[in-house]
Design a protein around this motif. Structure first.
Motif, PDB file in Angstrom:
ATOM      1  N   GLY A 143       0.820  -1.201   0.000  1.00  0.00           N
ATOM      2  CA  GLY A 143       0.000   0.000   0.000  1.00  0.00           C
ATOM      3  C   GLY A 143       0.858   1.256   0.000  1.00  0.00           C
ATOM      4  N   GLU A 144       1.951   1.232   0.738  1.00  0.00           N
ATOM      5  CA  GLU A 144       2.867   2.378   0.767  1.00  0.00           C
ATOM      6  C   GLU A 144       3.474   2.628  -0.614  1.00  0.00           C
ATOM      7  N   GLN A 145       3.763   1.561  -1.341  1.00  0.00           N
ATOM      8  CA  GLN A 145       4.283   1.717  -2.703  1.00  0.00           C
ATOM      9  C   GLN A 145       3.235   2.324  -3.639  1.00  0.00           C
ATOM     10  N   LEU A 146       1.987   2.008  -3.383  1.00  0.00           N
ATOM     11  CA  LEU A 146       0.909   2.498  -4.256  1.00  0.00           C
ATOM     12  C   LEU A 146       0.527   3.942  -3.960  1.00  0.00           C
ATOM     13  N   LYS A 147       0.935   4.464  -2.821  1.00  0.00           N
ATOM     14  CA  LYS A 147       0.524   5.797  -2.372  1.00  0.00           C
ATOM     15  C   LYS A 147       0.773   6.869  -3.436  1.00  0.00           C
ATOM     16  N   VAL A 148       1.859   6.751  -4.169  1.00  0.00           N
ATOM     17  CA  VAL A 148       2.217   7.748  -5.180  1.00  0.00           C
ATOM     18  C   VAL A 148       1.137   7.894  -6.250  1.00  0.00           C
ATOM     19  N   LEU A 149       0.363   6.845  -6.490  1.00  0.00           N
ATOM     20  CA  LEU A 149      -0.675   6.908  -7.516  1.00  0.00           C
ATOM     21  C   LEU A 149      -1.731   7.955  -7.186  1.00  0.00           C
ATOM     22  N   ARG A 150      -1.960   8.208  -5.923  1.00  0.00           N
ATOM     23  CA  ARG A 150      -2.952   9.205  -5.525  1.00  0.00           C
ATOM     24  C   ARG A 150      -2.577  10.585  -6.062  1.00  0.00           C
ATOM     25  N   GLU A 151      -1.281  10.844  -6.195  1.00  0.00           N
ATOM     26  CA  GLU A 151      -0.819  12.136  -6.710  1.00  0.00           C
ATOM     27  C   GLU A 151      -0.931  12.205  -8.228  1.00  0.00           C
ATOM     28  N   GLU A 152      -1.241  11.079  -8.854  1.00  0.00           N
ATOM     29  CA  GLU A 152      -1.372  11.019 -10.310  1.00  0.00           C
ATOM     30  C   GLU A 152      -2.838  10.967 -10.742  1.00  0.00           C
ATOM     31  N   GLY A 153      -3.738  11.293  -9.812  1.00  0.00           N
ATOM     32  CA  GLY A 153      -5.157  11.325 -10.154  1.00  0.00           C
ATOM     33  C   GLY A 153      -5.838   9.971 -10.100  1.00  0.00           C
ATOM     34  N   ILE A 154      -5.206   9.006  -9.417  1.00  0.00           N
ATOM     35  CA  ILE A 154      -5.771   7.651  -9.343  1.00  0.00           C
ATOM     36  C   ILE A 154      -6.311   7.405  -7.938  1.00  0.00           C
ATOM     37  N   MET A 155      -7.573   7.050  -7.858  1.00  0.00           N
ATOM     38  CA  MET A 155      -8.204   6.720  -6.591  1.00  0.00           C
ATOM     39  C   MET A 155      -7.904   5.257  -6.261  1.00  0.00           C
ATOM     40  N   ILE A 156      -7.673   4.979  -4.997  1.00  0.00           N
ATOM     41  CA  ILE A 156      -7.401   3.605  -4.554  1.00  0.00           C
ATOM     42  C   ILE A 156      -8.521   3.184  -3.610  1.00  0.00           C
ATOM     43  N   ILE A 157      -9.114   2.039  -3.892  1.00  0.00           N
ATOM     44  CA  ILE A 157     -10.227   1.533  -3.082  1.00  0.00           C
ATOM     45  C   ILE A 157      -9.927   0.110  -2.647  1.00  0.00           C
ATOM     46  N   GLY A 158      -9.993  -0.131  -1.344  1.00  0.00           N
ATOM     47  CA  GLY A 158      -9.954  -1.485  -0.811  1.00  0.00           C
ATOM     48  C   GLY A 158     -11.370  -1.927  -0.514  1.00  0.00           C
ATOM     49  N   SER A 159     -11.736  -3.122  -0.920  1.00  0.00           N
ATOM     50  CA  SER A 159     -13.112  -3.601  -0.774  1.00  0.00           C
ATOM     51  C   SER A 159     -13.112  -4.947  -0.069  1.00  0.00           C
ATOM     52  N   GLY A 160     -13.656  -4.979   1.150  1.00  0.00           N
ATOM     53  CA  GLY A 160     -13.723  -6.219   1.919  1.00  0.00           C
ATOM     54  C   GLY A 160     -14.789  -6.081   2.984  1.00  0.00           C
ATOM     55  N   ASN A 161     -14.479  -6.479   4.204  1.00  0.00           N
ATOM     56  CA  ASN A 161     -15.332  -6.240   5.369  1.00  0.00           C
ATOM     57  C   ASN A 161     -14.495  -6.371   6.631  1.00  0.00           C
ATOM     58  N   ILE A 162     -14.728  -5.523   7.599  1.00  0.00           N
ATOM     59  CA  ILE A 162     -13.976  -5.569   8.854  1.00  0.00           C
ATOM     60  C   ILE A 162     -14.298  -6.834   9.638  1.00  0.00           C
ATOM     61  N   THR A 163     -15.519  -7.347   9.492  1.00  0.00           N
ATOM     62  CA  THR A 163     -15.871  -8.672  10.037  1.00  0.00           C
ATOM     63  C   THR A 163     -16.533  -9.467   8.921  1.00  0.00           C
ATOM     64  N   HIS A 164     -16.190 -10.760   8.821  1.00  0.00           N
ATOM     65  CA  HIS A 164     -16.715 -11.549   7.703  1.00  0.00           C
ATOM     66  C   HIS A 164     -16.629 -13.035   8.035  1.00  0.00           C
ATOM     67  N   ASN A 165     -17.677 -13.527   8.670  1.00  0.00           N
ATOM     68  CA  ASN A 165     -17.792 -14.963   8.952  1.00  0.00           C
ATOM     69  C   ASN A 165     -19.165 -15.396   8.448  1.00  0.00           C
ATOM     70  N   LEU A 166     -19.214 -15.940   7.246  1.00  0.00           N
ATOM     71  CA  LEU A 166     -20.503 -16.259   6.628  1.00  0.00           C
ATOM     72  C   LEU A 166     -21.234 -17.369   7.362  1.00  0.00           C
ATOM     73  N   GLY A 167     -20.516 -18.157   8.139  1.00  0.00           N
ATOM     74  CA  GLY A 167     -21.161 -19.194   8.924  1.00  0.00           C
ATOM     75  C   GLY A 167     -21.963 -18.656  10.103  1.00  0.00           C
ATOM     76  N   LEU A 168     -21.712 -17.381  10.457  1.00  0.00           N
ATOM     77  CA  LEU A 168     -22.384 -16.775  11.608  1.00  0.00           C
ATOM     78  C   LEU A 168     -23.205 -15.552  11.204  1.00  0.00           C
ATOM     79  N   VAL A 169     -23.609 -15.511   9.947  1.00  0.00           N
ATOM     80  CA  VAL A 169     -24.429 -14.410   9.434  1.00  0.00           C
ATOM     81  C   VAL A 169     -25.905 -14.777   9.560  1.00  0.00           C
ATOM     82  N   ASP A 170     -26.715 -13.810   9.946  1.00  0.00           N
ATOM     83  CA  ASP A 170     -28.168 -13.990   9.949  1.00  0.00           C
ATOM     84  C   ASP A 170     -28.687 -13.557   8.576  1.00  0.00           C
ATOM     85  N   PHE A 171     -28.774 -14.507   7.657  1.00  0.00           N
ATOM     86  CA  PHE A 171     -29.136 -14.178   6.279  1.00  0.00           C
ATOM     87  C   PHE A 171     -30.584 -13.694   6.153  1.00  0.00           C
TER      88      PHE A 171
END
Length: 257
Positions: A143-171
Motif C-alpha cells: 500500500g505504501e508503494q501504491l501511495k504515489v498513484l494518488r498524486e497522479e489522479g488515481i483513486m485507490i479503493i480497498g473492498s472487503g469487510n472488517i468482520t466476515h464470517n458467513l457461517g455466523l451471518v443472519d441471512f
C-alpha cells in the motif's frame, strides 16, 4: 498537477445490496456526490485472493463483469459494470510493484461498490490481487508503494469487510442487532485505523481475541491494510457507513483525503 485522490476502504457485504435500498446503499449514493472524478481507480478486492500479487488487464475495450456469486435473484445477473480498460496504466502499476499482469474481469467486490459510487461505469478500473502467502506487514508495505498513484489522479479503493464470517451471518434479517464479537473487532479496527496504529492492524490476530471468529479466512480483512499503507501525513479521515448488516457483517469504511 493532478488533484490528490482519496483512498478508501469499503465494506461491500452481500451482493443483495445491489438491489436493496438501505442505510448502506443510501450512504454510498450520497458519497458518490462528494467524490472527485479520478483519472482511474485501482481496486483491491477480497474476491481476487490468490497465490500471487498481480495486476489486471483486458484484451477488450471494457472489463468483463464477473458474477462470482451463486443462488441470488436473476435481477442481480442482469446488472453489469463495463468499465473501460487502461492497459498502459495496468503496466505502470505492475512495474511499480514488480508483479505480473493477468487477464481478468471485475469481480463483485470491485464492481458492487463502484455501481453506487460511479454508476456511469466510464472511469478505467484496474484490480490488484491479494497474495494469500504474504505476511500482513507486506500488504501494508505494498500500500505504501501504491501511495504515489494518488498524486497522479488515481483513486485507490480497498473492498472487503472488517468482520466476515458467513457461517455466523443472519441471512434472514439484514437489520438484526450486531453480535458482541463483531462489535469488538469493529471497535478495535476503528480505533487502530483512525489513530494510525498500523502495528495494531498488523498484529490484530494476537491483540484482538475475537479476530479469528470474525475472519475464519483473512481475505476480507487484507484490503484494509493496503489502504492503511496509502495514508499520507496530511490526510484527514472520515468514517463512512458505520453500520452492521445481518448481525455480524461490519460495513464500516474509511476515507483518507
Amino acid at each position: 498537477m493532478s488533484e490528490i485522490m482519496p483512498s478508501l476502504f469499503l465494506g461491500h457485504g452481500s451482493p443483495m445490496n445491489l438491489i436493496l435500498e438501505n442505510s448502506f446503499t443510501e450512504a454510498l449514493e450520497a458519497l458518490s456526490k462528494e467524490l472527485p472524478a479520478p483519472k482511474a481507480i485501482l481496486v483491491i478486492s477480497a474476491h481476487w485472493y490468490t497465490t500471487q500479487t498481480a495486476v489486471s488487464i483486458s484484451s477488450g475495450i471494457a472489463y468483463e463483469t464477473l458474477y462470482d456469486f451463486y443462488g441470488f435473484p436473476p435481477s442481480l445477473y442482469e446488472l453489469s459494470y463495463p468499465s473501460p480498460t487502461n492497459n498502459t496504466l495496468s503496466k505502470r502499476i505492475a512495474d511499480l510493484l514488480d508483479v505480473p499482469l493477468v487477464e481478468r474481469g471485475l469481480d463483485h467486490g470491485a464492481w458492487m461498490p463502484l455501481h453506487f459510487l460511479f454508476p456511469k461505469a466510464n472511469i478505467p478500473i484496474i484490480q490488484l490481487s491479494l497474495n494469500k502467502n504474504l505476511p500482513l506487514a507486506l500488504h501494508v508495505k505494498m500500500g505504501e508503494q501504491l501511495k504515489v498513484l494518488r498524486e497522479e489522479g488515481i483513486m485507490i479503493i480497498g473492498s472487503g469487510n472488517i468482520t466476515h464470517n458467513l457461517g455466523l451471518v443472519d441471512f434472514y434479517n439484514i437489520n438484526a442487532p450486531a453480535v458482541e464479537w463483531a462489535k469488538n473487532v469493529d471497535t478495535f479496527v476503528d480505533k487502530a485505523f483512525t489513530c494510525n496504529d498500523t502495528d495494531a492492524l498488523i498484529r490484530i490476530e494476537s491483540l484482538c481475541p475475537d479476530f479469528k471468529t470474525a475472519h475464519p479466512a483473512i481475505d476480507h480483512y487484507l484490503p484494509l491494510l493496503y489502504i492503511a499503507g496509502t495514508r499520507k501525513e496530511e490526510d484527514e479521515i472520515n468514517v463512512i457507513t458505520p453500520f452492521f448488516q445481518n448481525a455480524s457483517l461490519s460495513m464500516r469504511g474509511f476515507m483518507l483525503h
